[in-house]
Design a protein around this motif. Structure first.
Motif, mmCIF file in Angstrom:
data_model
loop_
_atom_site.group_PDB
_atom_site.id
_atom_site.type_symbol
_atom_site.label_atom_id
_atom_site.label_comp_id
_atom_site.label_asym_id
_atom_site.label_seq_id
_atom_site.Cartn_x
_atom_site.Cartn_y
_atom_site.Cartn_z
ATOM 1 N N SER A 1 10.168 -13.900 18.793
ATOM 2 C CA SER A 1 9.651 -12.656 19.359
ATOM 3 C C SER A 1 8.195 -12.444 18.950
ATOM 4 N N ARG A 2 7.398 -11.929 19.876
ATOM 5 C CA ARG A 2 6.003 -11.613 19.598
ATOM 6 C C ARG A 2 5.670 -10.242 20.178
ATOM 7 N N PHE A 3 4.846 -9.513 19.425
ATOM 8 C CA PHE A 3 4.499 -8.148 19.804
ATOM 9 C C PHE A 3 2.984 -7.956 19.801
ATOM 10 N N ASP A 4 2.538 -7.032 20.626
ATOM 11 C CA ASP A 4 1.116 -6.664 20.617
ATOM 12 C C ASP A 4 0.844 -5.596 19.571
ATOM 13 N N ILE A 5 1.873 -4.806 19.265
ATOM 14 C CA ILE A 5 1.745 -3.732 18.274
ATOM 15 C C ILE A 5 2.966 -3.732 17.366
ATOM 16 N N ILE A 6 2.738 -3.673 16.079
ATOM 17 C CA ILE A 6 3.784 -3.316 15.121
ATOM 18 C C ILE A 6 3.362 -1.988 14.516
ATOM 19 N N VAL A 7 4.215 -1.001 14.647
ATOM 20 C CA VAL A 7 3.915 0.334 14.126
ATOM 21 C C VAL A 7 5.024 0.744 13.174
ATOM 22 N N SER A 8 4.654 1.454 12.116
ATOM 23 C CA SER A 8 5.681 1.879 11.161
ATOM 24 C C SER A 8 5.243 3.105 10.369
ATOM 25 N N ASN A 9 6.196 3.993 10.191
ATOM 26 C CA ASN A 9 6.085 5.067 9.208
ATOM 27 C C ASN A 9 7.156 4.768 8.163
ATOM 28 N N PRO A 10 6.861 3.839 7.243
ATOM 29 C CA PRO A 10 7.890 3.373 6.312
ATOM 30 C C PRO A 10 8.076 4.350 5.147
ATOM 31 N N PRO A 11 9.111 4.155 4.355
ATOM 32 C CA PRO A 11 9.223 4.946 3.116
ATOM 33 C C PRO A 11 8.011 4.640 2.228
ATOM 34 N N TYR A 12 7.278 5.680 1.805
ATOM 35 C CA TYR A 12 6.070 5.392 1.021
ATOM 36 C C TYR A 12 5.876 6.312 -0.186
ATOM 37 N N ASP B 22 -3.119 9.338 -0.362
ATOM 38 C CA ASP B 22 -3.882 8.630 -1.387
ATOM 39 C C ASP B 22 -3.663 7.110 -1.332
ATOM 40 N N GLN B 23 -3.163 6.597 -0.211
ATOM 41 C CA GLN B 23 -2.803 5.183 -0.139
ATOM 42 C C GLN B 23 -3.724 4.347 0.750
ATOM 43 N N ALA B 24 -4.760 4.946 1.307
ATOM 44 C CA ALA B 24 -5.613 4.231 2.264
ATOM 45 C C ALA B 24 -6.236 2.985 1.648
ATOM 46 N N GLU B 25 -6.774 3.107 0.456
ATOM 47 C CA GLU B 25 -7.449 1.978 -0.178
ATOM 48 C C GLU B 25 -6.473 0.846 -0.475
ATOM 49 N N SER B 26 -5.301 1.183 -0.999
ATOM 50 C CA SER B 26 -4.312 0.166 -1.368
ATOM 51 C C SER B 26 -3.766 -0.559 -0.151
ATOM 52 N N VAL B 27 -3.428 0.181 0.898
ATOM 53 C CA VAL B 27 -2.866 -0.437 2.099
ATOM 54 C C VAL B 27 -3.942 -1.249 2.828
ATOM 55 N N GLY C 99 9.640 4.617 -1.509
ATOM 56 C CA GLY C 99 8.777 3.447 -1.366
ATOM 57 C C GLY C 99 8.733 2.586 -2.605
ATOM 58 N N ARG C 100 9.721 2.766 -3.467
ATOM 59 C CA ARG C 100 9.861 2.011 -4.722
ATOM 60 C C ARG C 100 8.782 2.444 -5.726
ATOM 61 N N GLU C 101 8.568 1.624 -6.738
ATOM 62 C CA GLU C 101 7.797 2.042 -7.914
ATOM 63 C C GLU C 101 6.422 2.620 -7.586
ATOM 64 N N ASP C 102 5.644 1.913 -6.771
ATOM 65 C CA ASP C 102 4.284 2.386 -6.485
ATOM 66 C C ASP C 102 4.115 2.898 -5.054
ATOM 67 N N GLY C 103 5.209 2.969 -4.295
ATOM 68 C CA GLY C 103 5.139 3.457 -2.924
ATOM 69 C C GLY C 103 4.678 2.429 -1.915
ATOM 70 N N LEU C 104 4.369 1.214 -2.358
ATOM 71 C CA LEU C 104 3.776 0.207 -1.476
ATOM 72 C C LEU C 104 4.739 -0.921 -1.105
ATOM 73 N N PHE C 105 5.974 -0.846 -1.562
ATOM 74 C CA PHE C 105 6.921 -1.945 -1.368
ATOM 75 C C PHE C 105 7.034 -2.359 0.101
ATOM 76 N N PHE C 106 7.231 -1.396 0.978
ATOM 77 C CA PHE C 106 7.470 -1.729 2.380
ATOM 78 C C PHE C 106 6.194 -2.152 3.094
#
Length: 286
Positions: A184-195, A251-256, A219-226
């Motif tokens: 499968s191939r997609f043009d967009i992957i979008v997500s509002n994951p647990p964070y 506060d996650q823009a830089e990390s993501v 989102g687990r320990e640091d919120g970035l797992f997913f």
């Protein structure tokens, strides 16, 4: 008994329970039960209501709803609905209640892909609000929505059937990409994951920490797992030049952004929500 007295009664109960927007919530529930609005309420608020069986049942229902709200059960769980992107979505305890913040994510994709027909994968779909809104408003007819929760997918199907019609989007039970067809191939992957970092969840309002699904929050320990999983695995499911869109915590823009850059994504953008907070990070696969 009048509507005004009923409203006053409800406000008092909710105020004593510590509900911040006691008046607003009590009024919303009153209008919901008596099928009225502000204009008609103002006209009828002082009129003595009849005591026929139907009205007495409405009074009983209103008081029951007020009691539930006083226990910090979310308003949307009591009414069973939430407006998102101008559409009415059914919600229950198995899905995250759609937030206005997430409209920023949907609006950005609608703007970026206006007049185009992308193939879309909505990961961690929950109520289906993102996938369904994109299909309904954007006219995108090739949308797949994924969730690990069987119960969440039941909610998403109910919303899709009502708002789009049966079979308009593809619903997939999967632990992220696990059950996605490898080709499968997609043009967009979008997500509002647990964070939300695990330790922060206990600091959230009771309505969130006690009644919304932990699966959709943690989102687990640091919120970035997913985000790590979605970035590392998502590349192989994107078409060349395909895009990835994430809702993020303020506060996650830089990390993501760093995760995307390290994975070789380009054209990384951070988009703010209506409150001026960082809310979306998106990027293009080279």
């Amino acid at each position: 008994m009048t509507l005004d007295l009923l409203l006053t009664e409800g406000v008092k109960v909710l105020t004593e329970a510590g509900i911040e927007e006691a008046t607003l919530d009590a009024r919303y529930l009153l209008f919901e039960v008596f099928h009225t609005d502000m204009t008609h309420f103002l006209l009828d608020r002082g009129r003595v209501i009849s005591e026929d069986d139907q009205v007495l049942d409405q009074v009983k229902q209103y008081r029951l709803m007020i009691e539930k709200r006083s226990q910090r059960i979310p308003l949307q769980h009591i009414t069973g609905s939430r407006e998102f992107m101008g559409l009415e979505f059914y919600v229950n305890e198995h899905v995250l209640i759609p937030r206005q913040d997430t409209e920023t994510l949907v609006e950005l994709i609608l703007k970026d892909y206006k007049g185009r027909k992308p193939v879309i994968l909505d990961m961690c779909t929950g109520s289906g609000c993102i996938a369904i809104s994109l299909s309904k408003i954007g006219g995108f007819d090739d949308v797949a929505a994924v969730d690990l929760s069987k119960e969440a997918l039941k909610v998403a199907k109910r919303n899709a059937d009502v708002l789009l019609g049966p079979g308009r989007i593809t619903l997939i039970e999967s632990d992220l990409f696990q059950a996605i067809e490898p080709k499968s191939r997609f043009d967009i992957i979008v997500s509002n994951p647990p964070y939300i970092p695990t330790e922060i969840i206990k600091e959230l309002q009771p309505e969130v920490r006690n009644f919304e699904p932990m699966l959709a929050l943690d989102g687990r320990e640091d919120g970035l797992f997913f985000y790590r999983q979605l970035v590392s695995e998502g590349r192989r499911f994107l078409n060349p030049g395909g895009s990835i869109y994430f809702e993020i915590g303020y506060d996650q823009a830089e990390s993501v952004s760093a995760l995307l850059e390290d994975a070789g994504f380009a054209e990384i953008r951070v988009v703010k929500d209506a409150a001026g907070l960082d809310r979306v990070v998106c990027a293009v696969m080279k």
